[in-house]
Design a protein around this motif. Structure first.
Motif, PDB file in Angstrom:
ATOM      1  N   PRO A   1       0.872  -1.149  -0.112  1.00 42.97           N
ATOM      2  CA  PRO A   1       0.090  -0.002   0.014  1.00 42.97           C
ATOM      3  C   PRO A   1       0.838   1.219  -0.062  1.00 42.97           C
ATOM      4  CG  PRO A   1       0.025  -0.946   2.130  1.00 42.97           C
ATOM      5  CD  PRO A   1       0.539  -1.938   1.129  1.00 42.97           C
TER       6      PRO A   1
ATOM      7  N   HIS B   1      -8.252  -2.412  -6.616  1.00 45.24           N
ATOM      8  CA  HIS B   1      -7.010  -1.838  -6.432  1.00 45.24           C
ATOM      9  C   HIS B   1      -6.694  -0.930  -7.623  1.00 45.24           C
ATOM     10  CE1 HIS B   1      -2.570  -2.719  -7.729  1.00 45.24           C
ATOM     11  NE2 HIS B   1      -2.618  -2.211  -6.380  1.00 45.24           N
TER      12      HIS B   1
ATOM     13  N   ASN C   1      -5.019   0.796   4.574  1.00 48.27           N
ATOM     14  CA  ASN C   1      -6.392   0.820   3.658  1.00 48.27           C
ATOM     15  C   ASN C   1      -6.263   1.164   2.332  1.00 48.27           C
ATOM     16  OD1 ASN C   1      -7.777  -0.499   5.913  1.00 48.27           O
ATOM     17  ND2 ASN C   1      -7.902   1.476   6.933  1.00 48.27           N
ATOM     18  N   SER C   2      -5.078   1.620   2.039  1.00 46.97           N
ATOM     19  CA  SER C   2      -4.921   2.163   0.521  1.00 46.97           C
ATOM     20  C   SER C   2      -5.177   1.454  -0.501  1.00 46.97           C
ATOM     21  CB  SER C   2      -3.145   3.002   0.477  1.00 46.97           C
ATOM     22  OG  SER C   2      -3.211   3.086  -0.756  1.00 46.97           O
ATOM     23  N   ASN C   3      -5.987   1.867  -1.513  1.00 45.78           N
ATOM     24  CA  ASN C   3      -6.172   0.885  -2.569  1.00 45.78           C
ATOM     25  C   ASN C   3      -5.020   0.818  -3.520  1.00 45.78           C
ATOM     26  OD1 ASN C   3      -8.887   0.244  -1.776  1.00 45.78           O
ATOM     27  ND2 ASN C   3      -9.443   2.279  -2.507  1.00 45.78           N
TER      28      ASN C   3
ATOM     29  N   ALA D   1      -1.029  -5.440   1.327  1.00 45.55           N
ATOM     30  CA  ALA D   1      -2.587  -5.056   1.439  1.00 45.55           C
ATOM     31  C   ALA D   1      -3.010  -6.105   0.289  1.00 45.55           C
ATOM     32  CB  ALA D   1      -2.900  -3.809   1.329  1.00 45.55           C
TER      33      ALA D   1
END
Length: 561
Positions: free
Chosen positions: A138, A488, A143-145, A224
């Motif tokens: 990430p 993503h 929590n980053s896409n 992630a």
């Protein structure tokens, strides 16, 4: 008399008059004719050459009329066998599978030739599990896409391995948790009911994988995970036949209208393609069907728009990297250096090979020799099939790969249903009024379909779809919905809607969106309204505020096309 009516009833659509009754024969009275706000050709979403009249269970498996017209049925049937059969270690012609793999057959990911099914746990052997694990580092927070794929495992991570190897990712340690959106969405709309009180709910997955699950050296340190499910494979050959110029005109129109477009695909300043929008064919040498050389093609396949031609993308790619089946144009295994290193250092692996002198990894039978053989044969960074180790024979022959591509390019779209129904016509009217068609563009016209083909099957005829008006209901452009635990990189190609109304009878489920979080059309639409930043928020908000009978009409329309 009752028995005499059965054949007619079997060929009709449900509720032909919209009054709750089935009137035998009414459907074929209307098929192929203009009705209400539908033109005559909308009954045939794949055009004359790409539509099957079959609308019963199993219709997703049908060949297009083009396959028959071109005398390609034998090849189509042979190619279908490779899709449906389990790949084995050493039973030609269905051999391959290893040393690591994602699945043992294509149809496991595409149940009934359709969209994958929502899963409660990740198991490669579960029929209908179309999930691919997207494992990345990430960019900013867990929590980053966004962020690059990790290099320790393959881009389509493998959770299966043949003895004595360990899978790159231990699926027993993969955890999928489904959460329900409570109360109010960030957009301010209710996540549980419409203004008139009708209930619905939205769920989404959270996936975690501990670092101990990775049988690699090194192991990743910061990851992630997102899920991406397979989509239906019907009609993909028709998408291939849409001209690049038509795609460019669509991007230009959306840019002029102020749409936010992925800069990796469209250069707003130049009002033209970005350099990365082209799929460079030097990575897979080939030419157009008429022999014309081509340097690059515009990407149109996958959620992330990574592939430009069906002949070197989607199933052609998956047949190599899902069961790890090699072929003359893909002579290397789909593995990673980190996994090869870990397996060459694993004493249990070395001991198992030492006990089997027939193993291709046996070498001189010493620990050092076996470790060296394992490392060199499994590592994609080496010449895996150097004659120093063994004479390489591809798992899949050129003939069989050609048959597989005839089948893949030859899958039909089922015809539309119930277009004479006033509710379906009302649903289409609302679909257009709400602006849904700005992304789910109804129709395209194919070009000459001078398709690209890789050198390995150069000069061999594939099903061809020239000058067909088709109705995929997609602009083939990426947009963002800004959902929680989103796809993503956030950008997602508009999924075609054609034929999806028959998913339940073909696959046993009607899950939608990239990770199957939507269990029906209503949930799919309402996920478009999760955030006011969503590119489709205004359209979804209008749907939210419709009276129930109009919402039902929209759903009925979506199930009919």
């Amino acid at each position: 008399m009752a028995c005499a009516g059965l054949p007619f009833a079997a060929c009709t659509d449900d509720d032909n008059n919209g009054d709750g009754n089935i009137t035998p024969g009414d459907d074929y009275t209307f098929v192929g004719k203009a009705v209400g706000n539908f033109s005559a050709d909308e009954w045939y979403p794949g055009g004359e050459l790409g539509t099957t009249d079959n609308i019963t269970s199993g219709c997703y498996e049908d060949e297009t009329p083009a396959v028959n017209n071109q005398g390609l049925m034998d090849e189509f049937n042979l190619g279908e066998m490779f899709f449906e059969r389990n790949v084995t270690l050493d039973t030609p012609p269905f051999n391959g599978l290893g040393p690591a793999s994602v699945r043992t057959s294509c149809i496991d990911c595409h149940p009934g030739y359709g969209h994958g099914k929502r899963q409660e746990q990740y198991r490669a052997s579960t029929y209908g599990n179309g999930y691919l694990l997207v494992i990345y580092t990430p960019d900013d927070g867990a929590n980053s896409n966004d962020g690059p794929y990790i290099s320790e495992v393959t881009g389509m991570p493998q959770t299966q391995a043949v003895s004595p190897f360990l899978p790159p990712v231990d699926e027993e340690q993969i955890n999928i948790t489904w959460h329900t959106v409570q109360g109010t969405m960030p957009s301010g709309l209710s996540a549980t009911q419409f203004p008139d009180g009708e209930k619905y709910n939205l769920i989404y997955p959270e996936v975690t994988i501990p670092l101990t699950a990775f049988n690699t050296n090194p192991r990743p340190t910061n990851i992630a995970v997102r899920l991406e499910s397979t989509i239906g494979i019907i009609g993909t050959g028709l998408i291939d036949a849409i001209p690049d110029d038509s795609l460019k005109a669509q991007y230009a129109r959306e840019a002029a209208a102020g749409a936010d477009l992925n800069p990796a695909m469209w250069d707003k300043g130049a009002n033209d393609w970005a350099a990365s929008a082209y799929y460079t064919t030097w990575t897979a040498p080939g030419a157009l069907a008429d022999g014309t050389p081509v340097d690059g093609m515009i990407k149109r396949y996958t959620y992330a728009l990574t592939r430009a031609s069906l002949q070197d993308g989607a199933g052609a790619n998956a047949m190599w990297n899902i069961p790890n089946v090699s072929r003359p144009d893909r002579p290397k295994l789909y593995t990673t250096t980190a996994w090869a290193t870990a397996m060459s250092e694993n004493q249990d692996v070395i001991n198992a090979i030492k006990a089997d002198p027939t193993s291709p990894y046996y070498a001189d039978g010493t620990d050092e020799g076996i470790a060296d053989a394992v490392r060199n044969l499994l590592d994609p960074g080496t010449n895996q099939f150097d004659n120093q180790w063994h004479n390489f024979t591809p798992d899949m022959s050129t003939e069989n790969f050609y048959a597989f591509m005839v089948w893949h390019r030859g899958l039909a779209i089922p015809r539309a249903r119930n277009l004479q129904d006033p509710d379906v016509q009302r649903g289409k009217e609302l679909f257009m009024q709400m602006g849904c068609a700005s992304c789910h563009r109804p129709s395209w016209t194919t070009g000459d379909d001078n398709y690209w083909t890789p050198d390995v099957i150069k000069g061999r005829a594939l099903p061809k779809y020239p000058r067909q008006k088709i109705y995929p209901y997609s602009d083939f452009v990426q947009h963002r919905l800004h959902m929680i635990n989103d796809i993503h990189n956030s950008w997602c190609r508009t999924t075609p809607l054609w034929g999806r109304g028959l998913s339940l009878i073909n696959t046993g489920a009607q899950d939608r969106l990239h990770d199957c979080r939507a269990r029906n059309e209503v949930e799919a639409i309402m996920w478009h309204a999760y955030s006011k930043e969503s590119d489709a928020y205004e359209s979804a908000e209008q749907f939210y505020n419709l009276p129930k009978e109009d919402r039902d009409a929209v759903v009925k329309f979506l199930q009919s096309i």
